[in-house]
Design a protein around this motif. Structure first.
Motif, PDB file in Angstrom:
ATOM      1  N   SER A 110       0.836  -1.200   0.000  1.00  0.00           N
ATOM      2  CA  SER A 110       0.000   0.000   0.000  1.00  0.00           C
ATOM      3  C   SER A 110       0.874   1.256   0.000  1.00  0.00           C
ATOM      4  N   TRP A 111       1.960   1.233   0.763  1.00  0.00           N
ATOM      5  CA  TRP A 111       2.888   2.366   0.784  1.00  0.00           C
ATOM      6  C   TRP A 111       3.546   2.541  -0.588  1.00  0.00           C
ATOM      7  N   TYR A 112       3.989   1.434  -1.213  1.00  0.00           N
ATOM      8  CA  TYR A 112       4.575   1.525  -2.557  1.00  0.00           C
ATOM      9  C   TYR A 112       3.607   2.209  -3.521  1.00  0.00           C
ATOM     10  N   GLN A 113       2.335   1.815  -3.458  1.00  0.00           N
ATOM     11  CA  GLN A 113       1.346   2.399  -4.360  1.00  0.00           C
ATOM     12  C   GLN A 113       1.081   3.868  -4.027  1.00  0.00           C
ATOM     13  N   SER A 114       1.092   4.212  -2.747  1.00  0.00           N
ATOM     14  CA  SER A 114       0.821   5.603  -2.359  1.00  0.00           C
ATOM     15  C   SER A 114       1.948   6.542  -2.780  1.00  0.00           C
ATOM     16  N   ILE A 115       3.199   6.115  -2.692  1.00  0.00           N
ATOM     17  CA  ILE A 115       4.280   7.020  -3.107  1.00  0.00           C
ATOM     18  C   ILE A 115       4.266   7.233  -4.615  1.00  0.00           C
ATOM     19  N   TYR A 116       3.798   6.224  -5.353  1.00  0.00           N
ATOM     20  CA  TYR A 116       3.664   6.395  -6.799  1.00  0.00           C
ATOM     21  C   TYR A 116       2.537   7.385  -7.119  1.00  0.00           C
ATOM     22  N   LEU A 117       1.400   7.190  -6.493  1.00  0.00           N
ATOM     23  CA  LEU A 117       0.244   8.046  -6.773  1.00  0.00           C
ATOM     24  C   LEU A 117       0.470   9.494  -6.331  1.00  0.00           C
ATOM     25  N   ASN A 118       1.196   9.696  -5.221  1.00  0.00           N
ATOM     26  CA  ASN A 118       1.439  11.077  -4.776  1.00  0.00           C
ATOM     27  C   ASN A 118       2.732  11.666  -5.345  1.00  0.00           C
ATOM     28  N   LYS A 119       3.366  10.917  -6.241  1.00  0.00           N
ATOM     29  CA  LYS A 119       4.534  11.378  -6.999  1.00  0.00           C
ATOM     30  C   LYS A 119       5.773  11.656  -6.141  1.00  0.00           C
ATOM     31  N   SER A 120       5.883  10.978  -4.995  1.00  0.00           N
ATOM     32  CA  SER A 120       7.082  11.139  -4.174  1.00  0.00           C
ATOM     33  C   SER A 120       8.057   9.981  -4.359  1.00  0.00           C
ATOM     34  N   GLY A 121       7.665   8.973  -5.160  1.00  0.00           N
ATOM     35  CA  GLY A 121       8.548   7.846  -5.399  1.00  0.00           C
ATOM     36  C   GLY A 121       7.908   6.825  -6.319  1.00  0.00           C
ATOM     37  N   ILE A 122       8.669   5.784  -6.568  1.00  0.00           N
ATOM     38  CA  ILE A 122       8.179   4.650  -7.367  1.00  0.00           C
ATOM     39  C   ILE A 122       9.022   3.437  -6.997  1.00  0.00           C
ATOM     40  N   ARG A 123       8.359   2.340  -6.689  1.00  0.00           N
ATOM     41  CA  ARG A 123       9.065   1.126  -6.279  1.00  0.00           C
ATOM     42  C   ARG A 123       8.639  -0.022  -7.186  1.00  0.00           C
ATOM     43  N   TRP A 124       9.622  -0.624  -7.835  1.00  0.00           N
ATOM     44  CA  TRP A 124       9.367  -1.751  -8.732  1.00  0.00           C
ATOM     45  C   TRP A 124       9.620  -3.065  -8.016  1.00  0.00           C
ATOM     46  N   GLY A 125       8.798  -4.061  -8.299  1.00  0.00           N
ATOM     47  CA  GLY A 125       9.062  -5.423  -7.879  1.00  0.00           C
ATOM     48  C   GLY A 125      10.005  -6.059  -8.879  1.00  0.00           C
ATOM     49  N   ILE A 126      11.012  -6.754  -8.382  1.00  0.00           N
ATOM     50  CA  ILE A 126      11.989  -7.421  -9.243  1.00  0.00           C
ATOM     51  C   ILE A 126      11.534  -8.860  -9.448  1.00  0.00           C
ATOM     52  N   GLU A 149      10.947  19.701  -7.134  1.00  0.00           N
ATOM     53  CA  GLU A 149      11.486  21.020  -7.485  1.00  0.00           C
ATOM     54  C   GLU A 149      13.017  21.050  -7.500  1.00  0.00           C
ATOM     55  N   HIS A 150      13.645  20.067  -6.866  1.00  0.00           N
ATOM     56  CA  HIS A 150      15.108  19.983  -6.863  1.00  0.00           C
ATOM     57  C   HIS A 150      15.616  18.822  -7.723  1.00  0.00           C
ATOM     58  N   CYS A 151      14.692  18.103  -8.389  1.00  0.00           N
ATOM     59  CA  CYS A 151      15.057  16.965  -9.257  1.00  0.00           C
ATOM     60  C   CYS A 151      15.926  15.958  -8.509  1.00  0.00           C
ATOM     61  N   ARG A 152      15.526  15.669  -7.265  1.00  0.00           N
ATOM     62  CA  ARG A 152      16.326  14.835  -6.366  1.00  0.00           C
ATOM     63  C   ARG A 152      15.440  13.773  -5.726  1.00  0.00           C
ATOM     64  N   THR A 153      16.016  12.602  -5.512  1.00  0.00           N
ATOM     65  CA  THR A 153      15.307  11.522  -4.831  1.00  0.00           C
ATOM     66  C   THR A 153      16.294  10.590  -4.141  1.00  0.00           C
ATOM     67  N   ASP A 154      15.777   9.806  -3.206  1.00  0.00           N
ATOM     68  CA  ASP A 154      16.552   8.726  -2.592  1.00  0.00           C
ATOM     69  C   ASP A 154      16.259   7.449  -3.370  1.00  0.00           C
ATOM     70  N   ILE A 155      17.165   6.487  -3.267  1.00  0.00           N
ATOM     71  CA  ILE A 155      16.948   5.181  -3.881  1.00  0.00           C
ATOM     72  C   ILE A 155      17.064   4.119  -2.795  1.00  0.00           C
ATOM     73  N   GLY A 156      16.257   3.077  -2.923  1.00  0.00           N
ATOM     74  CA  GLY A 156      16.301   1.963  -1.990  1.00  0.00           C
ATOM     75  C   GLY A 156      16.112   0.655  -2.738  1.00  0.00           C
ATOM     76  N   GLU A 193      13.775   9.395 -17.913  1.00  0.00           N
ATOM     77  CA  GLU A 193      12.326   9.619 -17.975  1.00  0.00           C
ATOM     78  C   GLU A 193      11.831  10.606 -16.924  1.00  0.00           C
ATOM     79  N   LEU A 194      12.377  10.525 -15.725  1.00  0.00           N
ATOM     80  CA  LEU A 194      11.938  11.425 -14.651  1.00  0.00           C
ATOM     81  C   LEU A 194      12.762  12.715 -14.619  1.00  0.00           C
ATOM     82  N   GLU A 195      13.806  12.755 -15.445  1.00  0.00           N
ATOM     83  CA  GLU A 195      14.688  13.928 -15.526  1.00  0.00           C
ATOM     84  C   GLU A 195      15.284  14.309 -14.177  1.00  0.00           C
ATOM     85  N   LEU A 196      15.700  13.295 -13.427  1.00  0.00           N
ATOM     86  CA  LEU A 196      16.374  13.536 -12.147  1.00  0.00           C
ATOM     87  C   LEU A 196      17.764  14.104 -12.392  1.00  0.00           C
ATOM     88  N   GLU A 197      18.218  14.890 -11.458  1.00  0.00           N
ATOM     89  CA  GLU A 197      19.574  15.426 -11.492  1.00  0.00           C
ATOM     90  C   GLU A 197      20.451  14.717 -10.460  1.00  0.00           C
TER      91      GLU A 197
END
Length: 184
Positions: free
Chosen positions: A58-74, A94-101, A128-132
């Motif tokens: 549910s958290w994985y889906q919520s971060i995708y929908l609210n555009k704060s992240g995206i988590r793929w199943g391998i 706004e800073h084109c920045r994210t964490d990865i896990g 695709e996300l144009e992260l810096e």
């Protein structure tokens, strides 16, 4: 334009398919997220019941929908069982920045799977996300995770002391970062 679950991107590598994690994947998640070795540096205690896996999904889906992240199943291309996950969280658009896990079932450690998934996710993020900037926060004892990100060009920028409180204690975390211009 708002995001919809149906628009979730699927990534493919030579051996892997990275896809959305759904409720019916809960038993697979519980299997590896209940392993103390997998969870040692995850920031949560090992899972003990299916509801914990459902909450994670549910958290994985919520971060995708609210555009704060995206988590793929391998998954393996020829199979559908989720054996780990990889993705972005705590995005600051706004800073084109994210964490990865990321995490991977212990049954698949040492096979280059995390590395293969990480490259696909980074390519998606930068192209695709144009992260810096992509950041990885890693506990100092987690040598294998440090080796993984260093292999892909991440630079250790410093130590964040007592940065995270998990499992009844404060943890130091190394801050690693990879900039778009340094990604190969």
């Amino acid at each position: 334009m708002s995001k919809k679950i149906e628009d979730f991107p699927v990534l493919e590598t030579e051996r892997l398919r990275l896809r959305m994690i759904e409720e019916n994947d809960a038993p697979s998640l519980l299997k590896y997220l209940s392993d103390k070795d997998v969870m040692q540096y995850y920031g949560l205690k090992p899972f003990t019941e299916i509801n914990e896996a459902l909450n994670e999904i549910s958290w994985y889906q919520s971060i995708y929908l609210n555009k704060s992240g995206i988590r793929w199943g391998i998954t393996w291309k020829e199979e559908n069982e989720v054996i780990g996950s990889c993705g972005f969280l705590n995005g600051v658009s706004e800073h084109c920045r994210t964490d990865i896990g990321y995490e991977l079932s212990k049954d698949y450690w040492g096979q280059g799977i995390a590395s293969e998934a990480l490259v696909a996710v980074l390519e998606y993020g930068f192209n695709e996300l144009e992260l810096e900037r992509v950041q990885a926060l890693i506990e100092p004892p987690n040598i294998s995770s440090m080796k993984l990100v260093e292999k892909h060009g991440f630079i250790r920028e410093g130590l964040l002391r007592n940065y995270e409180y998990t499992d009844g204690k404060f943890d130091d975390l190394y801050m690693y970062a990879l900039l778009k211009r340094d990604f190969k």
